[in-house]
Design an enzyme around this catalytic site. Structure first.
Site, PDB file in Angstrom:
ATOM      1  N   LYS A  79      31.949  56.385  51.875  1.00  9.91           N
ATOM      2  CA  LYS A  79      32.634  55.453  50.980  1.00  9.91           C
ATOM      3  C   LYS A  79      34.076  55.306  51.446  1.00  9.91           C
ATOM      4  O   LYS A  79      34.657  56.239  52.005  1.00  9.91           O
ATOM      5  CB  LYS A  79      32.620  55.972  49.537  1.00  9.91           C
ATOM      6  CG  LYS A  79      32.759  54.879  48.488  1.00  9.91           C
ATOM      7  CD  LYS A  79      31.467  54.098  48.332  1.00  9.91           C
ATOM      8  CE  LYS A  79      31.521  53.117  47.185  1.00  9.91           C
ATOM      9  NZ  LYS A  79      30.241  52.443  46.972  1.00  9.91           N
ATOM     10  N   GLY A 180      29.503  45.869  30.594  1.00 10.67           N
ATOM     11  CA  GLY A 180      29.961  45.276  31.847  1.00 10.67           C
ATOM     12  C   GLY A 180      29.033  44.175  32.307  1.00 10.67           C
ATOM     13  O   GLY A 180      27.877  44.435  32.649  1.00 10.67           O
ATOM     14  N   VAL A 181      29.527  42.937  32.297  1.00  7.76           N
ATOM     15  CA  VAL A 181      28.693  41.805  32.704  1.00  7.76           C
ATOM     16  C   VAL A 181      29.363  41.054  33.862  1.00  7.76           C
ATOM     17  O   VAL A 181      29.528  39.841  33.836  1.00  7.76           O
ATOM     18  CB  VAL A 181      28.380  40.859  31.524  1.00  7.76           C
ATOM     19  CG1 VAL A 181      27.368  41.502  30.602  1.00  7.76           C
ATOM     20  CG2 VAL A 181      29.638  40.459  30.757  1.00  7.76           C
ATOM     21  N   GLY A 182      29.774  41.833  34.863  1.00  9.80           N
ATOM     22  CA  GLY A 182      30.221  41.236  36.111  1.00  9.80           C
ATOM     23  C   GLY A 182      29.017  40.739  36.873  1.00  9.80           C
ATOM     24  O   GLY A 182      27.991  40.381  36.287  1.00  9.80           O
ATOM     25  N   HIS A 183      29.091  40.752  38.192  1.00  7.49           N
ATOM     26  CA  HIS A 183      28.003  40.187  39.003  1.00  7.49           C
ATOM     27  C   HIS A 183      26.665  40.858  38.702  1.00  7.49           C
ATOM     28  O   HIS A 183      25.661  40.186  38.456  1.00  7.49           O
ATOM     29  CB  HIS A 183      28.330  40.323  40.489  1.00  7.49           C
ATOM     30  CG  HIS A 183      29.447  39.434  40.937  1.00  7.49           C
ATOM     31  ND1 HIS A 183      29.329  38.076  40.979  1.00  7.49           N
ATOM     32  CD2 HIS A 183      30.706  39.709  41.341  1.00  7.49           C
ATOM     33  CE1 HIS A 183      30.455  37.541  41.393  1.00  7.49           C
ATOM     34  NE2 HIS A 183      31.320  38.512  41.612  1.00  7.49           N
ATOM     35  N   VAL A 184      26.632  42.205  38.716  1.00 10.33           N
ATOM     36  CA  VAL A 184      25.364  42.912  38.497  1.00 10.33           C
ATOM     37  C   VAL A 184      24.941  42.835  37.037  1.00 10.33           C
ATOM     38  O   VAL A 184      23.784  42.533  36.718  1.00 10.33           O
ATOM     39  CB  VAL A 184      25.465  44.379  38.937  1.00 10.33           C
ATOM     40  CG1 VAL A 184      24.152  45.115  38.637  1.00 10.33           C
ATOM     41  CG2 VAL A 184      25.779  44.476  40.424  1.00 10.33           C
TER      42      VAL A 184
END
Length: 355
Positions: A79, A180-184
């Protein structure tokens, strides 16, 4: 339930990377190359100091080793984390400088996008090194680009398993609280809506929440209230360490299954979930779709080959949960045991690990 007695594996290499001209301040951690090059994305975040950066990088890199091992990928784990400059900066120049740092590792680390970075950033990295994936897709029907839909697919398949296993009902009869409703998270919400599930969503980004609510009919909860929402399944899809000693007791859900990395603040929190009768689907087992997409792009696999491996996510989760039940372990400890055994086998005999 007891903690696993296996010991965490230390990283093989930790590099502090700085470039004054571009403002680059980064840490690259190569956790394990036993199964192949250490693959893991590059995160751009507003870290308080280098201690926080190092802790995040090491924890994420170890998770990538285990994720790649259990997904059956010929990759180790690594990472990179970058501290967002506190002044105006040339983004392309910043990522080109990062690319030069990756190149100096001579292939021991393979980077891609992560939180705060994009396929366009990886295109800048690619100007300086070939050890990069997650590049913008050029043409149709190809792997690469934004891995979010792939990650969401694996989580969705895993959620079907946990609903049947713990709740004894299909997803259409469940309420899922998505943090959390970002891209994923948004992609997962769309899949769950298509399956007939009821949704409760929360995010610090009010515009993102509104888009998902309009598209899926989801109920909107506050960021602070999503943990205690009336839902059968809690899906953490933001940043990690959301399951902590002071939050476990707030959960009303009977299942935790989401896309965020490192959802448990520490190993004891997995035991706390188990003690409350909450089934935890280990994050690095269920969210491997993105790295599978990265591997497919880098290794030249076909989209169908990548898709088949992602569709196997549910089977891999079942194997972990079966071991947990048989050995009296919490699910995260069972997943750790399987991953560490595979890495140890590769270190002693590559042929044994491939079996």
């Amino acid at each position: 339930m007891t903690l696993d007695t296996d010991h965490a594996l230390p990283p093989e290499d930790v590099r502090i990377v700085r470039d004054e001209a571009s403002g680059l301040d980064a840490i690259i951690v190569v956790h394990s190359t036993a199964l192949g090059p250490a693959a893991g994305g590059c995160r751009l975040w507003s870290y308080a100091d280098r201690t926080a950066m190092a802790a995040d990088a090491c924890r994420l890199a170890e998770g990538m080793s285990y994720k790649n091992a259990l997904a059956g990928l010929p990759l180790g784990g690594g990472k990179a984390v970058m501290r967002a400059p506190d002044r105006a900066f040339d983004r392309r120049g910043l990522f080109r400088a990062f690319g030069r740092a990756v190149e100096k590792l001579k292939g021991s680390y393979l980077t891609a996008e992560d939180v705060g970075t994009t396929p366009e950033d990886m295109a800048a990295v690619a100007l300086e090194t070939r050890y990069v994936a997650g590049l913008p897709v050029r043409g149709s029907g190809l792997v690469g680009g934004d891995p979010s839909p792939w990650t969401a697919r694996g989580v969705f398949l895993s959620m079907q398993v946990t609903a049947e296993r713990r709740l004894e009902r299909p997803l259409k009869d469940c309420t899922v609280a998505i943090q959390g409703v970002g891209h994923v998270g948004a992609a997962l919400a769309g899949m769950l809506h298509g399956a007939g599930a009821r949704l409760i969503v929360a995010d610090v980004n009010s515009a993102a929440v509104s888009r998902v609510a309009v598209a899926t009919g989801a109920t909107v909860a506050s960021v602070g209230g999503i943990l205690s929402a009336e839902a059968e399944i809690f899906a953490p899809c933001a940043l990690g360490a959301v399951i902590r000693h002071d939050t476990v007791g707030k959960l009303r859900a009977r299942v935790v299954c989401g896309a965020a990395n490192n959802q448990l603040a520490d190993a004891e929190d997995g035991l706390r979930l188990a003690d409350r009768g909450i089934l935890y689907a280990p994050d690095y087992v269920v969210n491997a779709g993105g790295i599978i997409n990265v591997a497919a792009e880098y290794l030249g696999w076909t989209p169908s080959g990548a898709a088949a491996l992602i569709e196997g996510t549910a089977d891999r989760l079942v194997r972990v949960l079966d071991l947990a039940e048989a050995a009296g372990l919490a699910p995260h400890a069972a997943a750790n045991r399987l991953a560490r055994q595979k890495i140890a086998a590769a270190r002693s005999s590559p042929l044994a690990a491939a079996a």
